[in-house]
Write a protein that holds these residues in place. Sequence first.
Motif, short mmCIF file in Angstrom:
data_model
loop_
_atom_site.label_atom_id
_atom_site.label_comp_id
_atom_site.label_asym_id
_atom_site.label_seq_id
_atom_site.Cartn_x
_atom_site.Cartn_y
_atom_site.Cartn_z
N ALA A 128 -4.38 -10.89 -2.10
CA ALA A 128 -5.51 -10.05 -2.51
C ALA A 128 -6.01 -10.45 -3.89
CB ALA A 128 -5.09 -8.58 -2.51
N MET A 129 -5.09 -10.69 -4.82
CA MET A 129 -5.48 -11.10 -6.17
C MET A 129 -6.15 -12.47 -6.15
SD MET A 129 -2.41 -9.60 -8.60
CE MET A 129 -1.01 -10.04 -7.57
N LYS A 130 -5.65 -13.34 -5.30
CA LYS A 130 -6.25 -14.66 -5.14
C LYS A 130 -7.70 -14.55 -4.66
CE LYS A 130 -5.68 -18.79 -2.23
NZ LYS A 130 -4.85 -19.39 -1.15
N ASN A 131 -7.97 -13.52 -3.87
CA ASN A 131 -9.31 -13.30 -3.33
C ASN A 131 -10.16 -12.37 -4.18
OD1 ASN A 131 -9.05 -14.95 -1.01
ND2 ASN A 131 -7.86 -13.37 0.02
N GLY A 132 -9.75 -12.15 -5.43
CA GLY A 132 -10.59 -11.44 -6.36
C GLY A 132 -10.29 -9.98 -6.60
N TYR A 133 -9.26 -9.44 -5.96
CA TYR A 133 -8.91 -8.05 -6.23
C TYR A 133 -8.36 -7.95 -7.65
CZ TYR A 133 -9.55 -6.40 -1.42
OH TYR A 133 -10.09 -6.03 -0.22
N PRO A 134 -8.87 -7.01 -8.46
CA PRO A 134 -8.50 -6.92 -9.89
C PRO A 134 -7.17 -6.19 -10.10
CG PRO A 134 -10.11 -5.23 -9.38
CD PRO A 134 -9.93 -6.02 -8.11
N PHE A 135 -6.09 -6.79 -9.62
CA PHE A 135 -4.78 -6.15 -9.67
C PHE A 135 -3.83 -6.92 -10.58
CE2 PHE A 135 -5.20 -4.72 -4.92
CZ PHE A 135 -6.22 -3.85 -5.28
N LYS A 136 -2.72 -6.28 -10.90
CA LYS A 136 -1.57 -6.93 -11.51
C LYS A 136 -0.32 -6.24 -10.98
CE LYS A 136 -1.71 -4.04 -15.72
NZ LYS A 136 -1.82 -4.03 -17.19
N THR A 137 0.72 -7.01 -10.75
CA THR A 137 1.96 -6.42 -10.27
C THR A 137 2.74 -5.81 -11.43
OG1 THR A 137 3.08 -8.56 -10.41
CG2 THR A 137 2.13 -7.95 -8.28
N VAL A 138 3.57 -4.83 -11.11
CA VAL A 138 4.35 -4.13 -12.12
C VAL A 138 5.84 -4.21 -11.76
CG1 VAL A 138 4.81 -1.91 -13.22
CG2 VAL A 138 2.48 -2.53 -12.62
N GLY A 139 6.65 -4.65 -12.70
CA GLY A 139 8.09 -4.71 -12.48
C GLY A 139 8.50 -5.74 -11.45
N LYS A 140 9.77 -5.72 -11.12
CA LYS A 140 10.32 -6.62 -10.11
C LYS A 140 10.19 -5.98 -8.73
CE LYS A 140 13.75 -8.73 -13.20
NZ LYS A 140 15.19 -8.99 -13.44
N PRO A 141 10.31 -6.79 -7.66
CA PRO A 141 10.30 -6.21 -6.31
C PRO A 141 11.32 -5.09 -6.19
CG PRO A 141 10.15 -8.60 -6.18
CD PRO A 141 10.43 -8.27 -7.63
N VAL A 142 10.95 -4.02 -5.48
CA VAL A 142 11.84 -2.86 -5.36
C VAL A 142 12.77 -2.95 -4.16
CG1 VAL A 142 10.41 -1.29 -6.69
CG2 VAL A 142 9.96 -1.57 -4.24
N PHE A 143 12.41 -3.76 -3.17
CA PHE A 143 13.34 -4.03 -2.07
C PHE A 143 12.88 -5.27 -1.32
CE2 PHE A 143 10.23 -1.10 -0.18
CZ PHE A 143 9.98 -1.65 1.07
N TYR A 144 13.79 -5.82 -0.54
CA TYR A 144 13.48 -6.99 0.29
C TYR A 144 13.61 -6.58 1.76
CZ TYR A 144 13.50 -10.14 -3.70
OH TYR A 144 13.19 -10.76 -4.88
N GLU A 145 12.58 -6.90 2.52
CA GLU A 145 12.55 -6.52 3.92
C GLU A 145 12.91 -7.68 4.84
OE1 GLU A 145 9.30 -3.94 5.42
OE2 GLU A 145 8.31 -4.58 3.59
N PRO A 146 13.83 -7.45 5.78
CA PRO A 146 13.96 -8.41 6.89
C PRO A 146 12.82 -8.10 7.86
CG PRO A 146 15.50 -6.62 7.21
CD PRO A 146 14.77 -6.34 5.90
N LEU A 147 12.08 -9.07 8.26
CA LEU A 147 10.93 -8.83 9.12
C LEU A 147 11.17 -9.49 10.48
CD1 LEU A 147 8.31 -9.31 6.33
CD2 LEU A 147 9.09 -7.17 7.33
N ALA A 148 11.00 -8.68 11.51
CA ALA A 148 11.44 -9.09 12.85
C ALA A 148 10.31 -9.09 13.86
CB ALA A 148 12.55 -8.15 13.33
N ILE A 149 10.49 -9.89 14.87
CA ILE A 149 9.64 -9.82 16.05
C ILE A 149 10.09 -8.61 16.86
CG2 ILE A 149 9.09 -10.97 18.24
CD1 ILE A 149 9.40 -13.63 16.68
N ALA A 150 9.12 -7.84 17.34
CA ALA A 150 9.44 -6.63 18.11
C ALA A 150 8.95 -6.77 19.54
CB ALA A 150 8.78 -5.41 17.46
N THR A 151 9.71 -6.18 20.45
CA THR A 151 9.33 -6.12 21.86
C THR A 151 9.58 -4.70 22.36
OG1 THR A 151 11.53 -6.74 22.64
CG2 THR A 151 9.96 -8.54 22.23
N ASP A 152 8.95 -4.36 23.47
CA ASP A 152 9.21 -3.06 24.07
C ASP A 152 10.59 -3.10 24.72
OD1 ASP A 152 8.42 -0.48 24.44
OD2 ASP A 152 7.03 -0.89 26.09
N LYS A 153 11.25 -1.99 24.78
CA LYS A 153 12.56 -1.95 25.39
C LYS A 153 12.47 -2.18 26.90
CE LYS A 153 15.33 0.87 22.24
NZ LYS A 153 16.35 -0.18 22.08
#
Length: 276
Positions: free
Chosen positions: A213-238
């Motif tokens: 988003a910042m690369k595309n011009g959004y006027p943001f800045k991050t604050v502090g360090k990351p608060v958590f790390y997410e494992p991101l998974a492929i999901a399927t229906d049961k």
Amino acid sequence: MIKKSLKLALGAMIAMTPVYLAEAGETLDRVMKNKQLVLSSDAAYPPQSFLNDENEMDGFDVDVAKEIAKRMGVELTIITPAWEVITAGNWNGRWDLSVGSMTPTKERAEVLSFPAVYYYTPASFAVHKDSGAGSLDDLNGKTIGVCGGCTYDAYMDKNLVIDAEGVPAFDYQVSAGEKRTYETDTNAFDDLRLGDGKRLDAVLSALPTLQEAMKNGYPFKTVGKPVFYEPLAIATDKGDPEFDAKIKEIVAAMKSDGTMKTLSEKWYGVDYTSTN
């Protein structure tokens, strides 16, 4: 070659897709019989998934899904239902899988299967560039925007459960005065870009998404360090262990031969496929 096999259908086309009962083997049989893998995705979640200048779906998650379809020998079709609909489960054959940067929480595992974690991403807070906030403590009591029903929403409610293997421990470091939920991260970003404190004081999202988003011009800045790390998974229906086993096998192969790392470096500039 890949572009010719990619068909884009917007969310409105969900209702036009035949409904199937979820029985063991049925999803895999349907995919192989129709030579079509139907992906649920988000058209406004760059760099994971978005509509590019050619009005085609693009991004890290889309590239991962394309590669899965390629290795299965089928075409990829993309539809864009709401995130809350995807995470609710009971898809009834409307789509086959979600490669949508979904965290495999215990609550979601009650209605979905997670055959493979394919990368990990840091979650960070961002503020408007005019904000005086310089630390996470400065965000306490502020109005913070998040995508509704996602892990950032759960984090702000202090009930986030990430029970996948190898996830670093985390603490709840920010208490919002008001939490506002949005259909997508982009909607929250659009409110924050209006100005410091106009509608929001901060947002919580994936660090790569904030950086894009910042690369595309959004006027943001991050604050502090990351608060958590997410494992991101492929999901399927049961209901289809054979399909899950096939997806797990393909993702393992993509990690083993370096394809997943290459795609991560293409879209993020770093390898997010391992916590090492």
